[in-house]
Design a protein around this motif. Sequence first.
Motif, short mmCIF file in Angstrom:
data_model
loop_
_atom_site.label_atom_id
_atom_site.label_comp_id
_atom_site.label_asym_id
_atom_site.label_seq_id
_atom_site.Cartn_x
_atom_site.Cartn_y
_atom_site.Cartn_z
N CYS A 98 0.83 -1.21 0.00
CA CYS A 98 0.00 0.00 0.00
C CYS A 98 0.86 1.25 0.00
O CYS A 98 1.82 1.36 0.78
CB CYS A 98 -0.88 0.04 1.25
SG CYS A 98 -2.05 -1.31 1.38
N ALA A 99 0.51 2.20 -0.85
CA ALA A 99 1.09 3.54 -0.78
C ALA A 99 0.36 4.25 0.36
O ALA A 99 -0.87 4.17 0.46
CB ALA A 99 0.87 4.28 -2.09
N VAL A 100 1.12 4.90 1.24
CA VAL A 100 0.53 5.53 2.41
C VAL A 100 0.92 7.00 2.52
O VAL A 100 1.94 7.43 1.98
CB VAL A 100 0.93 4.80 3.72
CG1 VAL A 100 0.40 3.38 3.72
CG2 VAL A 100 2.43 4.82 3.93
N ASP A 101 0.08 7.75 3.26
CA ASP A 101 0.39 9.15 3.54
C ASP A 101 1.12 9.24 4.88
O ASP A 101 1.43 8.22 5.50
CB ASP A 101 -0.88 10.01 3.51
CG ASP A 101 -1.87 9.70 4.62
OD1 ASP A 101 -1.53 8.96 5.59
OD2 ASP A 101 -3.00 10.21 4.54
N LYS A 102 1.37 10.47 5.35
CA LYS A 102 2.15 10.64 6.59
C LYS A 102 1.46 10.06 7.82
O LYS A 102 2.10 9.76 8.80
CB LYS A 102 2.52 12.10 6.81
CG LYS A 102 1.33 13.00 7.00
CD LYS A 102 1.78 14.45 7.15
CE LYS A 102 0.56 15.34 7.25
NZ LYS A 102 0.93 16.74 7.31
N GLY A 103 0.14 9.86 7.77
CA GLY A 103 -0.60 9.25 8.88
C GLY A 103 -0.72 7.73 8.73
O GLY A 103 -1.49 7.11 9.46
N ARG A 104 0.00 7.15 7.78
CA ARG A 104 -0.05 5.71 7.47
C ARG A 104 -1.43 5.26 7.02
O ARG A 104 -1.86 4.14 7.25
CB ARG A 104 0.44 4.86 8.65
CG ARG A 104 1.93 5.07 8.96
CD ARG A 104 2.38 4.30 10.16
NE ARG A 104 2.24 2.88 10.04
CZ ARG A 104 3.22 2.00 9.92
NH1 ARG A 104 4.46 2.42 9.87
NH2 ARG A 104 2.98 0.71 9.86
N VAL A 105 -2.15 6.16 6.35
CA VAL A 105 -3.45 5.83 5.77
C VAL A 105 -3.20 5.39 4.33
O VAL A 105 -2.50 6.08 3.58
CB VAL A 105 -4.41 7.04 5.83
CG1 VAL A 105 -5.70 6.74 5.08
CG2 VAL A 105 -4.69 7.42 7.27
N ARG A 135 -4.23 11.02 -5.12
CA ARG A 135 -3.38 12.21 -4.86
C ARG A 135 -1.93 11.76 -4.63
O ARG A 135 -1.50 11.62 -3.49
CB ARG A 135 -3.92 12.96 -3.67
CG ARG A 135 -5.41 13.31 -3.93
CD ARG A 135 -5.96 14.34 -3.14
NE ARG A 135 -5.23 15.59 -3.28
CZ ARG A 135 -5.59 16.69 -2.67
NH1 ARG A 135 -6.64 16.70 -1.91
NH2 ARG A 135 -4.90 17.79 -2.82
N PRO A 136 -1.19 11.54 -5.71
CA PRO A 136 0.19 11.04 -5.57
C PRO A 136 1.10 11.92 -4.71
O PRO A 136 2.00 11.42 -4.05
CB PRO A 136 0.71 10.97 -7.01
CG PRO A 136 -0.42 11.25 -7.90
CD PRO A 136 -1.56 11.74 -7.08
N GLU A 137 0.84 13.21 -4.68
CA GLU A 137 1.69 14.12 -3.90
C GLU A 137 1.61 13.85 -2.40
O GLU A 137 2.47 14.29 -1.63
CB GLU A 137 1.34 15.58 -4.21
CG GLU A 137 0.01 16.06 -3.67
CD GLU A 137 -1.20 15.70 -4.54
OE1 GLU A 137 -2.32 16.10 -4.16
OE2 GLU A 137 -1.05 15.04 -5.58
N GLN A 138 0.61 13.10 -1.95
CA GLN A 138 0.47 12.78 -0.52
C GLN A 138 1.26 11.53 -0.11
O GLN A 138 1.39 11.26 1.08
CB GLN A 138 -1.00 12.58 -0.16
CG GLN A 138 -1.83 13.84 -0.24
CD GLN A 138 -3.27 13.60 0.17
OE1 GLN A 138 -3.76 12.47 0.15
NE2 GLN A 138 -3.94 14.68 0.55
N VAL A 139 1.76 10.79 -1.05
CA VAL A 139 2.46 9.53 -0.75
C VAL A 139 3.81 9.82 -0.09
O VAL A 139 4.60 10.62 -0.59
CB VAL A 139 2.67 8.68 -2.03
CG1 VAL A 139 3.48 7.42 -1.72
CG2 VAL A 139 1.34 8.32 -2.65
N VAL A 140 4.04 9.15 1.06
CA VAL A 140 5.32 9.28 1.74
C VAL A 140 6.07 7.94 1.81
O VAL A 140 7.19 7.88 2.28
CB VAL A 140 5.18 9.86 3.17
CG1 VAL A 140 4.58 11.26 3.13
CG2 VAL A 140 4.38 8.94 4.06
#
Length: 178
Positions: A98-105, A135-140
Motif C-alpha cells: 500500500c502507498a501511504v500518507d504521513k498518517g499511514r493511511v 493524490r500522488p503528492e500525498q504519498v510518503v
Amino acid sequence: MLSARILAGAPSALVILALSSCASPWGCTDTTMERGEAGARVQVVDTSEQSIGVTVEVVDWRLEPHPQVPAEGDKVHFHYRFDGASEASGPGPAVDACAVDKGRVALGCQTIYSSEARLEPDGALTGDEYLTVERPEQVVGVLLIPNDQSYDRRTCAQDIKDGGGPHPPKPAGVGDRL
C-alpha cells in the motif's frame, strides 16, 4: 410395524449420521486473522500467524507516469524483493502493498505475489508494480502487510461442508490505517 431388517440397520444409519455431522451448520466455523503490523520490510505469516520463512521488502519507490499510459499522470512505482520464497508452481506467498500518507493511511493497495517476480542470481525473487492513487503528492512511502494473502480457503457461506477454518485478513484498501 417395523420389520426386523429395518431395525437391524438403524444403528448403522445413526453412526453414519453422527460421522457426517461435520456437514452441519454448527460444525463449520470461519476465523479471520488479525492484520499484522505493516512495514517496508516484513516477515510473511500464515493464517496461524506463524512465520513461513519468507521476507518481503520494498526496495525503492518513486512517483512517475506508467510508460504505457503516461497521460494518466504520476503513479507510485515501487520495486520489491521476496527472500526465502521459491519459484515453485502455484501462487506462492502474497502480501498487500500500500502507498501511504504521513498518517499511514492507505492511498492505494494491491496484492503482490512471489510467483509474479523474477528470479535473481542470489535466489531472491524481485519485481515492480505501479499503484494508482488519487493524490500522488500525498504519498510518503510504500508499506507491506505481512499476512499471506495466497491462502484462499472456501468460507462456510460458500461451502458449508468443506469450507471454514482460518482465513487471511480482508485485503487492505484505500482509507485503511496501517
